[in-house]
Scaffold this motif. Sequence first.
Motif, PDB file in Angstrom:
ATOM      1  N   ARG A 204       0.846  -1.199   0.000  1.00  8.11           N
ATOM      2  CA  ARG A 204       0.000   0.000   0.000  1.00  8.11           C
ATOM      3  C   ARG A 204       0.873   1.236   0.000  1.00  8.11           C
ATOM      4  NH1 ARG A 204      -5.350  -1.373   3.563  1.00  8.11           N
ATOM      5  NH2 ARG A 204      -6.033  -2.980   2.123  1.00  8.11           N
ATOM      6  N   THR A 205       0.836   1.950  -1.102  1.00  5.40           N
ATOM      7  CA  THR A 205       1.701   3.126  -1.236  1.00  5.40           C
ATOM      8  C   THR A 205       1.230   4.299  -0.381  1.00  5.40           C
ATOM      9  OG1 THR A 205       0.466   3.826  -3.182  1.00  5.40           O
ATOM     10  CG2 THR A 205       2.439   2.492  -3.551  1.00  5.40           C
ATOM     11  N   ASP A 206      -0.044   4.274   0.030  1.00  4.43           N
ATOM     12  CA  ASP A 206      -0.537   5.378   0.851  1.00  4.43           C
ATOM     13  C   ASP A 206      -0.209   5.189   2.331  1.00  4.43           C
ATOM     14  OD1 ASP A 206      -2.249   3.231   1.126  1.00  4.43           O
ATOM     15  OD2 ASP A 206      -4.048   4.448   1.235  1.00  4.43           O
ATOM     16  N   ALA A 207       0.344   4.047   2.679  1.00  8.66           N
ATOM     17  CA  ALA A 207       0.711   3.784   4.079  1.00  8.66           C
ATOM     18  C   ALA A 207       2.045   4.461   4.370  1.00  8.66           C
ATOM     19  CB  ALA A 207       0.810   2.280   4.322  1.00  8.66           C
ATOM     20  N   SER A 208       2.003   5.538   5.130  1.00  9.45           N
ATOM     21  CA  SER A 208       3.226   6.304   5.344  1.00  9.45           C
ATOM     22  C   SER A 208       3.938   5.988   6.649  1.00  9.45           C
ATOM     23  CB  SER A 208       2.914   7.798   5.293  1.00  9.45           C
ATOM     24  OG  SER A 208       2.010   8.138   6.327  1.00  9.45           O
ATOM     25  N   ALA A 209       3.261   5.408   7.609  1.00  4.57           N
ATOM     26  CA  ALA A 209       3.871   5.232   8.922  1.00  4.57           C
ATOM     27  C   ALA A 209       4.561   3.878   9.086  1.00  4.57           C
ATOM     28  CB  ALA A 209       2.820   5.415  10.015  1.00  4.57           C
ATOM     29  N   ALA A 210       3.850   2.793   8.862  1.00  7.05           N
ATOM     30  CA  ALA A 210       4.403   1.465   9.121  1.00  7.05           C
ATOM     31  C   ALA A 210       3.651   0.435   8.301  1.00  7.05           C
ATOM     32  CB  ALA A 210       4.284   1.134  10.609  1.00  7.05           C
ATOM     33  N   ALA A 211       4.194  -0.764   8.235  1.00  2.00           N
ATOM     34  CA  ALA A 211       3.552  -1.836   7.480  1.00  2.00           C
ATOM     35  C   ALA A 211       4.078  -3.181   7.977  1.00  2.00           C
ATOM     36  CB  ALA A 211       3.823  -1.670   5.991  1.00  2.00           C
ATOM     37  N   TRP A 212       3.656  -4.228   7.303  1.00  2.00           N
ATOM     38  CA  TRP A 212       4.065  -5.597   7.626  1.00  2.00           C
ATOM     39  C   TRP A 212       4.694  -6.235   6.402  1.00  2.00           C
ATOM     40  CZ3 TRP A 212       3.311  -7.748  12.467  1.00  2.00           C
ATOM     41  CH2 TRP A 212       2.513  -7.007  13.341  1.00  2.00           C
ATOM     42  N   GLU A 213       5.714  -7.035   6.648  1.00  2.00           N
ATOM     43  CA  GLU A 213       6.344  -7.795   5.571  1.00  2.00           C
ATOM     44  C   GLU A 213       6.129  -9.270   5.853  1.00  2.00           C
ATOM     45  OE1 GLU A 213      10.239  -7.139   3.035  1.00  2.00           O
ATOM     46  OE2 GLU A 213      10.667  -7.362   5.167  1.00  2.00           O
ATOM     47  N   PHE A 214       5.743 -10.003   4.831  1.00  2.00           N
ATOM     48  CA  PHE A 214       5.514 -11.433   4.970  1.00  2.00           C
ATOM     49  C   PHE A 214       6.848 -12.139   4.821  1.00  2.00           C
ATOM     50  CE2 PHE A 214       4.252 -15.552   2.984  1.00  2.00           C
ATOM     51  CZ  PHE A 214       3.634 -16.089   4.095  1.00  2.00           C
ATOM     52  N   GLY A 215       7.209 -12.903   5.843  1.00  2.00           N
ATOM     53  CA  GLY A 215       8.483 -13.607   5.828  1.00  2.00           C
ATOM     54  C   GLY A 215       8.328 -15.107   5.920  1.00  2.00           C
ATOM     55  N   GLY A 216       7.391 -15.686   5.199  1.00  2.00           N
ATOM     56  CA  GLY A 216       7.204 -17.134   5.222  1.00  2.00           C
ATOM     57  C   GLY A 216       6.409 -17.599   6.421  1.00  2.00           C
ATOM     58  N   SER A 217       7.082 -17.839   7.523  1.00  2.00           N
ATOM     59  CA  SER A 217       6.397 -18.332   8.723  1.00  2.00           C
ATOM     60  C   SER A 217       6.000 -17.222   9.680  1.00  2.00           C
ATOM     61  CB  SER A 217       7.280 -19.345   9.454  1.00  2.00           C
ATOM     62  OG  SER A 217       8.446 -18.695   9.931  1.00  2.00           O
ATOM     63  N   GLU A 218       6.267 -15.978   9.292  1.00  2.00           N
ATOM     64  CA  GLU A 218       5.939 -14.865  10.181  1.00  2.00           C
ATOM     65  C   GLU A 218       5.680 -13.583   9.396  1.00  2.00           C
ATOM     66  OE1 GLU A 218       9.414 -14.815  12.657  1.00  2.00           O
ATOM     67  OE2 GLU A 218      10.622 -13.824  11.153  1.00  2.00           O
ATOM     68  N   TYR A 219       4.982 -12.674  10.078  1.00  2.00           N
ATOM     69  CA  TYR A 219       4.817 -11.310   9.592  1.00  2.00           C
ATOM     70  C   TYR A 219       5.734 -10.437  10.434  1.00  2.00           C
ATOM     71  CZ  TYR A 219       0.667 -12.454   6.853  1.00  2.00           C
ATOM     72  OH  TYR A 219      -0.190 -12.975   5.935  1.00  2.00           O
ATOM     73  N   VAL A 220       6.456  -9.549   9.774  1.00  2.00           N
ATOM     74  CA  VAL A 220       7.421  -8.689  10.451  1.00  2.00           C
ATOM     75  C   VAL A 220       6.961  -7.237  10.305  1.00  2.00           C
ATOM     76  CG1 VAL A 220       9.830  -7.939  10.509  1.00  2.00           C
ATOM     77  CG2 VAL A 220       9.271 -10.318   9.912  1.00  2.00           C
ATOM     78  N   PRO A 221       6.680  -6.566  11.431  1.00  2.00           N
ATOM     79  CA  PRO A 221       6.294  -5.155  11.343  1.00  2.00           C
ATOM     80  C   PRO A 221       7.529  -4.291  11.088  1.00  2.00           C
ATOM     81  CG  PRO A 221       6.399  -5.819  13.637  1.00  2.00           C
ATOM     82  CD  PRO A 221       6.684  -7.049  12.817  1.00  2.00           C
ATOM     83  N   PHE A 222       7.361  -3.231  10.305  1.00  2.00           N
ATOM     84  CA  PHE A 222       8.482  -2.327  10.073  1.00  2.00           C
ATOM     85  C   PHE A 222       7.970  -0.896   9.944  1.00  2.00           C
ATOM     86  CE2 PHE A 222       7.165  -3.529   5.812  1.00  2.00           C
ATOM     87  CZ  PHE A 222       7.298  -2.365   5.059  1.00  2.00           C
ATOM     88  N   ILE A 223       8.868   0.029  10.183  1.00  2.00           N
ATOM     89  CA  ILE A 223       8.565   1.455  10.142  1.00  2.00           C
ATOM     90  C   ILE A 223       8.986   2.008   8.783  1.00  2.00           C
ATOM     91  CG2 ILE A 223       9.131   3.702  11.159  1.00  2.00           C
ATOM     92  CD1 ILE A 223       7.511   1.853  12.998  1.00  2.00           C
ATOM     93  N   ARG A 224       8.109   2.805   8.173  1.00  2.00           N
ATOM     94  CA  ARG A 224       8.436   3.439   6.889  1.00  2.00           C
ATOM     95  C   ARG A 224       9.102   4.806   7.089  1.00  2.00           C
ATOM     96  NH1 ARG A 224       5.656   1.212   2.382  1.00  2.00           N
ATOM     97  NH2 ARG A 224       3.963  -0.166   2.969  1.00  2.00           N
ATOM     98  N   GLN A 225       8.814   5.460   8.192  1.00  2.00           N
ATOM     99  CA  GLN A 225       9.350   6.792   8.461  1.00  2.00           C
ATOM    100  C   GLN A 225      10.154   6.756   9.756  1.00  2.00           C
ATOM    101  OE1 GLN A 225       8.908   9.282   6.327  1.00  2.00           O
ATOM    102  NE2 GLN A 225       7.472   8.180   5.036  1.00  2.00           N
ATOM    103  N   ASP A 226      11.247   7.463   9.795  1.00  2.00           N
ATOM    104  CA  ASP A 226      12.078   7.515  11.001  1.00  2.00           C
ATOM    105  C   ASP A 226      11.558   8.622  11.924  1.00  2.00           C
ATOM    106  OD1 ASP A 226      14.092   7.028  12.804  1.00  2.00           O
ATOM    107  OD2 ASP A 226      15.573   8.238  11.746  1.00  2.00           O
ATOM    108  N   TRP A 227      10.406   8.329  12.540  1.00  4.20           N
ATOM    109  CA  TRP A 227       9.763   9.268  13.442  1.00  4.20           C
ATOM    110  C   TRP A 227       9.610   8.605  14.810  1.00  4.20           C
ATOM    111  CZ3 TRP A 227       4.866  10.221   9.963  1.00  4.20           C
ATOM    112  CH2 TRP A 227       5.241  10.946   8.824  1.00  4.20           C
ATOM    113  N   PRO A 228       9.414   9.396  15.870  1.00  2.85           N
ATOM    114  CA  PRO A 228       9.097   8.808  17.171  1.00  2.85           C
ATOM    115  C   PRO A 228       7.764   8.049  17.102  1.00  2.85           C
ATOM    116  CG  PRO A 228       9.671  11.139  17.400  1.00  2.85           C
ATOM    117  CD  PRO A 228       9.538  10.857  15.929  1.00  2.85           C
ATOM    118  N   PHE A 229       7.603   7.046  17.948  1.00  7.59           N
ATOM    119  CA  PHE A 229       6.387   6.228  17.936  1.00  7.59           C
ATOM    120  C   PHE A 229       5.116   7.071  18.067  1.00  7.59           C
ATOM    121  CE2 PHE A 229       9.059   2.474  19.182  1.00  7.59           C
ATOM    122  CZ  PHE A 229       8.780   1.726  18.050  1.00  7.59           C
TER     123      PHE A 229
END
Length: 134
Positions: A76-101
């Motif tokens: 999703r290109t409109d997701a600016s804050a964070a997203a999930w990456e599918f890694g086979g046996s798990e989903y890994v959350p990651f941050i798209r912007q280097d901002w405070p939580f």
Amino acid sequence: MTHKPSKAQQQTAIGEGLAIGCLALGAESVTSAKVEIEFAFRKAWRNWPHAGKFPAVHADVYRDDITRILHDSKGRTDASAAAWEFGGSEYVPFIRQDWPFEELADSAGEDFGVNLDGWKELAKAFMDDLNSEH
């Protein structure tokens, strides 16, 4: 909220917010097992006080959107804050912007009135149920 967010906006916010909440609580990944994720999300969703702000997000035995939300969030290109990456046996959350939580959480929840504490509440209930299963 002056406009009604679309289904895509609601689902994007949930994907982002859940990723932010999980990362803020120190989680590096969650299982990708569909049944386990759906059960944990349904249970967390049922008790989350902000769930009513997202009427287009389904979390019941007949239809549960969470695995699709997580799986689709990276693209999703409109997701600016964070997203999930599918890694086979798990989903890994990651941050798209280097901002405070707090800023990330505000960005994800700006149309819904959900702040970092709200996202962490959803993420904690979600992760607690997943952790009790494993």
